[in-house]
Scaffold this motif. Structure first.
Motif, PDB file in Angstrom:
ATOM      1  N   SER A   1       0.786  -1.159   0.042  1.00 57.17           N
ATOM      2  CA  SER A   1       0.014   0.228   0.142  1.00 57.17           C
ATOM      3  C   SER A   1       0.712   1.280  -0.025  1.00 57.17           C
ATOM      4  O   SER A   1       0.147   2.291  -0.106  1.00 57.17           O
ATOM      5  N   LEU A   2       2.083   1.089   0.199  1.00 56.92           N
ATOM      6  CA  LEU A   2       2.841   2.451   0.230  1.00 56.92           C
ATOM      7  C   LEU A   2       3.032   3.177  -1.270  1.00 56.92           C
ATOM      8  O   LEU A   2       2.982   2.529  -2.201  1.00 56.92           O
ATOM      9  N   LYS A   3       2.925   4.448  -0.925  1.00 63.16           N
ATOM     10  CA  LYS A   3       2.867   5.261  -2.186  1.00 63.16           C
ATOM     11  C   LYS A   3       4.316   5.884  -2.182  1.00 63.16           C
ATOM     12  O   LYS A   3       4.786   6.221  -0.888  1.00 63.16           O
ATOM     13  N   VAL A   4       4.703   6.652  -3.320  1.00 58.18           N
ATOM     14  CA  VAL A   4       5.701   7.578  -3.297  1.00 58.18           C
ATOM     15  C   VAL A   4       5.833   8.743  -2.109  1.00 58.18           C
ATOM     16  O   VAL A   4       6.592   8.846  -1.635  1.00 58.18           O
ATOM     17  N   GLY A   5       4.401   9.355  -2.235  1.00 61.96           N
ATOM     18  CA  GLY A   5       4.087  10.281  -1.252  1.00 61.96           C
ATOM     19  C   GLY A   5       4.015   9.785   0.239  1.00 61.96           C
ATOM     20  O   GLY A   5       4.203  10.844   1.198  1.00 61.96           O
ATOM     21  N   ASP A   6       4.297   8.621   0.502  1.00 60.27           N
ATOM     22  CA  ASP A   6       4.317   8.076   1.923  1.00 60.27           C
ATOM     23  C   ASP A   6       5.653   8.118   2.545  1.00 60.27           C
ATOM     24  O   ASP A   6       6.073   7.819   3.547  1.00 60.27           O
TER      25      ASP A   6
ATOM     26  N   ALA B   1       1.360   8.040  -6.505  1.00 52.39           N
ATOM     27  CA  ALA B   1       1.980   6.751  -7.521  1.00 52.39           C
ATOM     28  C   ALA B   1       2.350   5.404  -6.303  1.00 52.39           C
ATOM     29  O   ALA B   1       2.817   5.734  -5.564  1.00 52.39           O
ATOM     30  N   PRO B   2       2.227   4.269  -6.938  1.00 51.76           N
ATOM     31  CA  PRO B   2       2.504   3.147  -6.062  1.00 51.76           C
ATOM     32  C   PRO B   2       4.087   3.370  -5.886  1.00 51.76           C
ATOM     33  O   PRO B   2       4.562   3.494  -6.751  1.00 51.76           O
ATOM     34  N   LEU B   3       4.825   3.060  -4.606  1.00 54.97           N
ATOM     35  CA  LEU B   3       6.208   3.102  -4.543  1.00 54.97           C
ATOM     36  C   LEU B   3       6.572   1.945  -5.560  1.00 54.97           C
ATOM     37  O   LEU B   3       7.664   2.046  -5.850  1.00 54.97           O
ATOM     38  N   PHE B   4       6.144   0.746  -5.107  1.00 50.15           N
ATOM     39  CA  PHE B   4       6.590  -0.567  -5.658  1.00 50.15           C
ATOM     40  C   PHE B   4       5.443  -0.975  -6.648  1.00 50.15           C
ATOM     41  O   PHE B   4       4.386  -1.349  -6.399  1.00 50.15           O
TER      42      PHE B   4
END
Length: 364
Positions: A190-195, A261-264
């Protein structure tokens, strides 16, 4: 009261649509429809975590099939004897679906039904909780079931992916995020770049944990380097950004414009005429893909039995390593996102190190 088969559990509140723009958001008919919703369906609709909803729906539906419940009000006829009979069936070598259930699974199924009846008690729909007093299987030894890797195995796993491909860079960042931060598989997905946020000058992961609880975890310096390398390559591959000398542009986290955007993300296979694989920016990785295509794949390459390692095993490894290095257990609890410190203690293996066993003190 309408019939409620197991497959319709939780669907009783989906037909009401609330819209903005008027003095009254609910029509009179919608208001009455919600007033008539049975508390059994209220309980299910109030579970926010998607994974918990799915597990509890399956568990309660299984109990409904066992007991022949078809309508919400029939829950109010359940007695303790019904739950004991169900527990005995679950504890048999094979259940109705031909599976062998472990003690933890039986405990979870009983907990799901107990949670429903606890809510019915609060709603005065039943006089008592029939799950109270129903003994549950013991959890086993006071140690977590997930095996932890040795420090040498963890280091080898971190360094296994190639550092010159998009997939390799992504997998290096994923393994670092898991082994150096103790994240759950769903949290990682669930990690996003903005996280990735600066807090007091330190870069943190903003983690959406169980029960919708948000926690902030300082990011390890090695993970920052790996994530930066991965995102830089991903951005250049997606945008084709190179400088006049054909070298990829330097990348900073602030340069990655879409913070949602999704981190991975998944990696597309290289197409004909392309230099390398490219990312699929709209498709985040699934938990299954992380387990099968990352953790298991590199474990096999290292000669580690893939059946003895799972993503939760990496979480166990991170927690065990942190406490072996004398991290405060209360801090580890907060770091892992545990509601109870008793859960964190399952990872504390400082008193059970094989090297400290009296076996190795014996001399003849």
């Amino acid at each position: 009261m309408n019939s409620m088969g197991p497959e319709s559990l939780g669907s009783g509140m989906e037909s009401v649509v609330v819209t903005q723009g008027g003095e009254r958001l609910l029509t009179a008919a919608e208001f009455q429809r919600l007033a008539d919703v049975p508390p059994e369906l209220e309980w299910f609709a109030n579970i926010q975590n998607a994974n918990t909803r799915r597990a509890y729906r399956n568990d309660v539906s299984e109990f409904m099939r066992f007991s022949g419940i078809e309508r919400p009000e029939e829950f109010r006829q359940v007695k303790r004897a019904h739950l004991i009979a169900w527990r005995e069936l679950l504890e048999k070598p094979k259940d109705l679906k031909g599976r062998q259930l472990g003690p933890a699974t039986v405990r979870r199924k009983l907990s799901a039904v107990a949670s429903l009846f606890e809510y019915l008690c609060e709603a005065n729909a039943v006089a008592f909780n029939p799950a109270d007093g129903v003994k549950r299987p013991k959890a086993g030894a006071n140690e977590g079931k997930s095996p932890a890797l040795s420090d040498q195995q963890a280091r080898a796993l971190l360094d296994s992916p190639a550092a010159d491909t998009l997939k390799g860079l992504r997998d290096r960042a994923i393994l670092s995020a898991l082994l150096q931060h103790g994240l759950r598989r769903a949290e990682l997905c669930s990690l996003k770049v903005g996280d990735m946020e600066l807090r007091r000058g330190i870069l943190h992961f903003r983690v959406d944990g169980k029960g919708g609880k948000i926690r902030y975890i300082p990011i390890h310096s090695e993970t920052i380097e790996r994530v930066t390398d991965y995102l830089a390559t991903r951005k250049c591959d997606d945008d084709g950004e190179e400088n006049a000398n054909g070298e990829e542009k330097e990348f900073e986290l602030k340069d990655f414009g879409n913070s949602d955007a999704p981190l991975f993300t998944r990696v597309r296979r290289r197409k004909k005429g392309k230099r390398r694989n490219t990312s699929d920016p709209k498709r985040p990785l699934t938990g299954h893909a992380i387990y099968k295509d990352v953790v298991q794949m590199y474990a096999r390459q290292l000669g580690i039995d893939p059946r003895a390692i799972c993503v939760h095993g990496l979480r166990a490894t991170a927690a065990t390593n942190a406490m072996d290095a004398d991290a405060d257990i209360a801090k580890v609890q907060e770091w892992l996102g545990h509601a109870s410190i008793a859960t964190t203690r399952l990872y504390d293996r400082r008193t059970t190190k094989p090297a400290d066993s009296p076996t190795f003190k014996v001399r003849y």
